[in-house]
Design an enzyme around this catalytic site. Structure first.
Site, PDB file in Angstrom:
ATOM      1  N   ARG A 109       0.855  -1.195   0.000  1.00 58.64           N
ATOM      2  CA  ARG A 109       0.000   0.000   0.000  1.00 58.64           C
ATOM      3  C   ARG A 109       0.889   1.242   0.000  1.00 58.64           C
ATOM      4  NH1 ARG A 109      -5.479  -1.552   2.259  1.00 58.64           N
ATOM      5  NH2 ARG A 109      -5.563  -3.712   1.525  1.00 58.64           N
TER       6      ARG A 109
ATOM      7  N   ARG B 265      -0.136   2.970  12.488  1.00 64.86           N
ATOM      8  CA  ARG B 265      -0.907   1.791  12.092  1.00 64.86           C
ATOM      9  C   ARG B 265      -0.755   1.417  10.623  1.00 64.86           C
ATOM     10  NH1 ARG B 265      -7.160   2.941  12.571  1.00 64.86           N
ATOM     11  NH2 ARG B 265      -6.721   3.472  14.736  1.00 64.86           N
TER      12      ARG B 265
ATOM     13  N   GLU C 139      -8.861  -1.037  14.114  1.00 64.67           N
ATOM     14  CA  GLU C 139      -9.365  -1.974  13.102  1.00 64.67           C
ATOM     15  C   GLU C 139      -8.267  -2.963  12.749  1.00 64.67           C
ATOM     16  OE1 GLU C 139     -10.206  -0.174   9.200  1.00 64.67           O
ATOM     17  OE2 GLU C 139      -9.482  -2.077   8.422  1.00 64.67           O
TER      18      GLU C 139
HETATM   19  P1  AMO Z   1      -8.493  -3.524   4.067  1.00 63.68           P
HETATM   20  O1  AMO Z   1      -7.959  -2.613   3.049  1.00 63.68           O
HETATM   21  O2  AMO Z   1      -9.368  -2.940   5.129  1.00 63.68           O
HETATM   22  O3  AMO Z   1      -9.347  -4.688   3.412  1.00 63.68           O
HETATM   23  O4  AMO Z   1      -7.299  -4.277   4.770  1.00 63.68           O
HETATM   24  C1  AMO Z   1      -7.527  -5.349   5.664  1.00 63.68           C
HETATM   25  C2  AMO Z   1      -6.714  -5.199   6.930  1.00 63.68           C
HETATM   26  O5  AMO Z   1      -5.348  -5.045   6.620  1.00 63.68           O
HETATM   27  C3  AMO Z   1      -4.721  -4.196   7.559  1.00 63.68           C
HETATM   28  N1  AMO Z   1      -4.132  -3.048   6.858  1.00 63.68           N
HETATM   29  C4  AMO Z   1      -2.890  -2.578   7.104  1.00 63.68           C
HETATM   30  N2  AMO Z   1      -1.952  -2.950   7.977  1.00 63.68           N
HETATM   31  C5  AMO Z   1      -0.782  -2.270   7.976  1.00 63.68           C
HETATM   32  N3  AMO Z   1      -0.517  -1.253   7.132  1.00 63.68           N
HETATM   33  C6  AMO Z   1      -1.434  -0.846   6.229  1.00 63.68           C
HETATM   34  N4  AMO Z   1      -1.145   0.142   5.387  1.00 63.68           N
HETATM   35  C7  AMO Z   1      -2.700  -1.513   6.185  1.00 63.68           C
HETATM   36  N5  AMO Z   1      -3.813  -1.373   5.438  1.00 63.68           N
HETATM   37  C8  AMO Z   1      -4.663  -2.318   5.857  1.00 63.68           C
HETATM   38  C9  AMO Z   1      -5.785  -3.787   8.536  1.00 63.68           C
HETATM   39  C10 AMO Z   1      -7.045  -3.972   7.749  1.00 63.68           C
HETATM   40  O6  AMO Z   1      -8.156  -4.199   8.581  1.00 63.68           O
HETATM   41  N6  AMO Z   1      -9.704  -6.990   0.621  1.00 63.68           N
HETATM   42  C11 AMO Z   1     -10.070  -6.437   1.914  1.00 63.68           C
HETATM   43  C12 AMO Z   1     -10.240  -7.527   2.939  1.00 63.68           C
HETATM   44  C13 AMO Z   1     -11.437  -8.410   2.705  1.00 63.68           C
HETATM   45  O7  AMO Z   1     -12.567  -7.866   2.623  1.00 63.68           O
HETATM   46  O8  AMO Z   1     -11.269  -9.637   2.630  1.00 63.68           O
HETATM   47  C14 AMO Z   1      -8.971  -5.479   2.358  1.00 63.68           C
HETATM   48  O9  AMO Z   1      -7.852  -5.513   1.909  1.00 63.68           O
HETATM   49  O10 AMO Z   1      -5.730  -4.672   9.636  1.00 63.68           O
END
Ligand code: AMO
Length: 433
Positions: free
Chosen positions: A204, A212, A356
């Protein structure tokens, strides 16, 4: 005949005997007539005492042969009286930081700069050990539940979670991206194995440095077919978390003790609250005005506090997200009369101790509905055919979720920043080590 190697955690079984230890010089002290070496191996540390020893630099790897003796003040309750001391691989300079004296939050940037050696610290490595057990527990439980492990591409032609946060890369002259999530592929794989999971890094391009967000993190993904609704997915996740925590109790009590953290009880039925009610509750009870369409970090914290206080739960599912706050693949919720509600979805988040850690939900499985959604989100249907075509072929109702492994690990252990729950974090300013 060579003595077998003994690990420091097993010294109690060898009281009074001669043992052979191997490990690193964690700390050392030379009092002239007597020398102390704290030896660190994979299982812990132990104090070794000898005389006439020439002590190598800290972090050198060494072999100690000596007699085990009970010593109430030594770590682990035993010390080793050295009869032979061999340097296996000498450190060529003093380490850039004092491993035994490191603490969380002490000069965090320096700790990350020297991650290749700071990871050897007992607290630092404990976080990774616990994360390894979480992952192992994830595998074990899901296999018991009939899930098949999959591996999906990390070089992709389009984002799965919307256009933002994508790392671009040149793929032989074509525009490609690093995968933000295995989302679209794990859905396709439901058509193959019905229940699938993946443990893999995702990427990302987060704009901001926060406690976080990582730019590369470990995503624990599942997807399951033939569900009635997102309730089935939450029930599975509830059981999975209980099983993982049980495993941590069996394997990682020492790591939790070292970090002063406690393993949460997972309620048999984790409380659920619809997002709109959650927003209202936070405003009414705590006077916090929630921005955006989701929950902001402060609202997540307050909502968690509420459920910890009123229901004794460290976990809460926030359900029925509005359409505007969910990706295109999310299934609409139903009205009481069975018709689809265009404004609400079957998407949910899971909060744990104020943050979250999961997004999940039921997905669209109907081809026409999916194409409508792709257009409504102003995405290019032609760019989606590698995904959307499969929905012509009997995809069953399905859903899933992803857990961010570093967030779960950090919150479990009381670590303030997700960067310390990853061996070699990638953040906005960090591409090495
Ligand atoms: P989402 O984008 O909410 O959902 O990501 C799911 C979980 O991944 C973690 N997360 C992160 N952890 C660390 N750094 C980041 N930049 C970051 N971004 C997200 C969080 C978050 O809740 N495809 C959907 C999931 C699904 O519906 O199956 C998804 O990616 O804990």
């Amino acid at each position: 005949q060579k003595l077998p190697r003994t690990l420091t955690r097993d010294l109690a079984q060898h009281d009074g005997q001669t043992v052979r230890l191997q490990g690193f010089v964690h700390a050392r002290r030379d009092l002239g007539g007597v020398q102390f070496v704290v030896l660190r191996d994979v299982s812990g540390i132990t104090q070794c005492v000898g005389s006439g020893l020439t002590l190598p630099l800290p972090e050198s790897s060494v072999e100690v042969i000596g007699k085990v003796k009970a010593h109430p003040k030594a770590p682990g309750g035993f010390e080793v009286q050295v009869t032979e001391f061999h340097v296996i691989s000498a450190a060529v300079e003093a380490p850039p930081l004092e491993i035994p004296k490191m603490e969380w939050n002490v000069n965090p940037e320096t700790m990350l700069d020297y991650r290749y050696v700071s990871l050897r610290g007992l607290r630092e490595r404990a976080a990774l050990k616990v994360q390894g057990e979480i992952v192992y527990g994830f595998h074990t439980y899901l296999r018991e539940q009939g899930f098949t492990e999959i591996s999906t591409p990390k070089i992709v032609s389009a984002g799965a979670e919307g256009g933002a946060n994508l790392f671009k890369l040149d793929y032989f002259g074509e525009q490609a991206y690093l995968a933000q999530s295995p989302q679209l592929y794990k859905q396709i794989m439901v058509g193959v194995f019905e229940r699938v999971y993946e443990v893999a890094a995702v990427y990302r391009a987060e704009e901001h440095a926060t406690s976080r967000h990582l730019n590369e993190y470990l995503s624990l993904d599942i997807e399951m077919g033939f569900i009635d609704s997102e309730e089935d997915v939450m029930t599975l996740q509830n059981g999975l978390l209980a099983s993982i925590m049980e495993r941590l109790r069996e394997t990682s009590a020492g790591e939790f003790e070292l970090l002063g953290a406690t393993i949460p009880d997972v309620p048999a039925h984790i409380p659920r609250i619809p997002l709109m009610e959650a927003r209202a509750l936070v405003t009414e009870k705590y006077g916090h005005q929630v921005g955006g369409k989701d929950l902001d970090p402060e609202a997540e914290r307050l909502l968690s506090q509420h459920f910890a206080e009123t229901e004794g739960s460290d976990f809460v599912f926030v359900t029925k997200y509005p359409r505007a706050a969910r990706p295109f693949y999310t299934h609409a919720d139903h009205n009481a009369d069975g018709s689809l509600n265009p404004d609400l979805t079957r998407g949910y988040d899971l909060l744990f101790r104020g943050i979250e850690i999961t997004s999940g939900g039921q997905r669209i499985h109907d081809y026409a509905m999916l194409m409508d959604s792709i257009r409504a989100y102003k995405m290019n249907p032609d760019a989606m055919t590698g995904y959307s075509e499969v929905f012509k072929f009997g995809m069953p109702p399905h859903g899933g979720f992803a857990i961010g492994a570093e967030r779960l690990t950090a919150k479990l252990l009381g670590i303030a920043n997700v960067r310390y729950a990853r061996a070699f974090p990638r953040d906005r300013n960090r591409l090495t080590p």
